[in-house]
Design a protein around this motif. Sequence first.
Motif, mmCIF file in Angstrom:
data_model
loop_
_atom_site.group_PDB
_atom_site.id
_atom_site.type_symbol
_atom_site.label_atom_id
_atom_site.label_comp_id
_atom_site.label_asym_id
_atom_site.label_seq_id
_atom_site.Cartn_x
_atom_site.Cartn_y
_atom_site.Cartn_z
ATOM 1 N N UNK A 154 0.812 -1.180 0.048
ATOM 2 C CA UNK A 154 -0.187 -0.204 0.027
ATOM 3 C C UNK A 154 0.875 1.085 -0.058
ATOM 4 N N UNK A 155 1.809 1.314 0.796
ATOM 5 C CA UNK A 155 2.713 2.474 0.997
ATOM 6 C C UNK A 155 3.528 2.645 -0.444
ATOM 7 N N UNK A 156 3.849 1.580 -0.995
ATOM 8 C CA UNK A 156 4.529 1.759 -2.405
ATOM 9 C C UNK A 156 3.552 2.425 -3.436
ATOM 10 N N UNK A 157 2.278 1.697 -3.420
ATOM 11 C CA UNK A 157 1.511 2.404 -4.470
ATOM 12 C C UNK A 157 1.427 3.839 -3.858
ATOM 13 N N UNK A 158 1.098 4.314 -2.758
ATOM 14 C CA UNK A 158 0.759 5.624 -2.277
ATOM 15 C C UNK A 158 2.177 6.475 -2.732
ATOM 16 N N UNK A 159 3.234 5.960 -2.705
ATOM 17 C CA UNK A 159 4.325 6.756 -2.971
ATOM 18 C C UNK A 159 4.404 7.079 -4.524
ATOM 19 N N UNK A 160 4.352 6.057 -5.425
ATOM 20 C CA UNK A 160 4.076 6.192 -6.754
ATOM 21 C C UNK A 160 3.070 6.938 -7.156
ATOM 22 N N UNK A 161 2.062 7.141 -6.609
ATOM 23 C CA UNK A 161 0.941 7.997 -7.057
ATOM 24 C C UNK A 161 0.871 9.268 -6.387
ATOM 25 N N UNK A 162 1.669 9.505 -5.469
ATOM 26 C CA UNK A 162 1.991 10.951 -4.806
ATOM 27 C C UNK A 162 1.052 11.265 -3.637
ATOM 28 N N UNK A 163 0.428 10.070 -3.039
ATOM 29 C CA UNK A 163 -0.493 10.217 -1.831
ATOM 30 C C UNK A 163 0.365 10.367 -0.517
ATOM 31 N N UNK A 164 0.067 11.419 0.019
ATOM 32 C CA UNK A 164 0.715 11.528 1.454
ATOM 33 C C UNK A 164 -0.078 10.918 2.608
ATOM 34 N N UNK A 165 0.232 9.728 2.878
ATOM 35 C CA UNK A 165 -0.855 9.085 3.856
ATOM 36 C C UNK A 165 -0.519 9.530 5.200
ATOM 37 N N UNK A 166 0.401 10.338 5.641
ATOM 38 C CA UNK A 166 0.818 10.944 7.054
ATOM 39 C C UNK A 166 -0.146 12.374 7.120
ATOM 40 N N UNK A 167 -0.823 12.835 6.007
ATOM 41 C CA UNK A 167 -1.972 13.757 6.001
ATOM 42 C C UNK A 167 -3.428 13.475 6.100
ATOM 43 N N UNK A 168 -3.658 12.063 5.852
ATOM 44 C CA UNK A 168 -4.693 11.483 5.901
ATOM 45 C C UNK A 168 -5.042 10.945 7.280
ATOM 46 N N UNK A 169 -6.507 10.814 7.747
ATOM 47 C CA UNK A 169 -6.949 10.373 8.952
ATOM 48 C C UNK A 169 -6.768 8.688 8.952
ATOM 49 N N UNK A 170 -6.830 8.246 10.080
ATOM 50 C CA UNK A 170 -6.620 6.712 10.181
ATOM 51 C C UNK A 170 -7.906 5.812 9.294
ATOM 52 N N UNK A 171 -9.165 6.521 9.282
ATOM 53 C CA UNK A 171 -9.987 6.039 8.683
ATOM 54 C C UNK A 171 -9.639 5.839 7.165
ATOM 55 N N UNK A 172 -9.247 7.103 6.713
ATOM 56 C CA UNK A 172 -8.837 7.175 5.298
ATOM 57 C C UNK A 172 -7.644 6.172 4.863
#
Length: 270
Positions: A154-172
């Motif tokens: 999941x984190x790899x996909x987020x990195x490659x698509x530019x999604x910053x998970x640290x800015x998301x809520x736990x639910x998101x």
Amino acid sequence: MTLKKFRVQRLSQDSFSPERRLVRSLLRKAARGNLHAYVQASSNYTNLISEYLYLAGLTGKAERIFEMKNVLGDCWRYLPYTRRVSDFERFLQVRLERYHSSSAPHFQEPHQALNNLSHEGRFLLAARFLNNWSHKTLRLALRTRKKELSLSLMQLRCLLTGIETEKLTWVEQAQILRISELLEGGYSNKDCRKIEREISGQYHALQFKTDWLSYRCELAHLRSEMILDDSEQAELNAAMIDLIKLQPMEKPRLYDSLVNQISFVRLPLL
């Protein structure tokens, strides 16, 4: 349920894979000194090695082929340390890690995120997304657990698509994780429809899915630059035979050999 039936159900699909059975047979012959069996077995991994080296910054084909010969030469040299296909893949993963900081990749958009990959990220990208290794094979190669692997993908996909998970809520983040697991397969059609309904109104989860499916097309195009064509593969195979003819195998100590029969942890010093 009988014990026999229980054991059959617990066996992985990898155990019945014709490709892995063939590789296993070839590696056993190679361990007894059969050069051609080794070259045939290792050809199943040349795309992955080439892709990893490309992601590490070795975008020139000549230098990449030179390093591929070094990697495959070391895999031959220490082949007696391995007893299973998973041992060979584990050793290959460890050997490739030497290239993690050897050069600095300089990818441009839409692949700029590839510059920030860790060793594990590069290996997962090459092994899972480009070569479709199973989760069990990845876990054995990386010595990681099921939940950890799912989170890493999941984190790899987020990195490659530019999604910053640290800015998301736990639910998101949990919703994105479910989408990532959905993309990995393994769910029944009923469960897939249920998950799709659950995230139908969730912006971040839907955007993540859309962005990833779009980037997969870009990744497929880039892969054509990473791998060798048939003539280059044939040249590499011929060069490997000449190389390993002059390269003796290293025999493990008795204790190391006994330990590796149970769990491949006695790696040679590279």
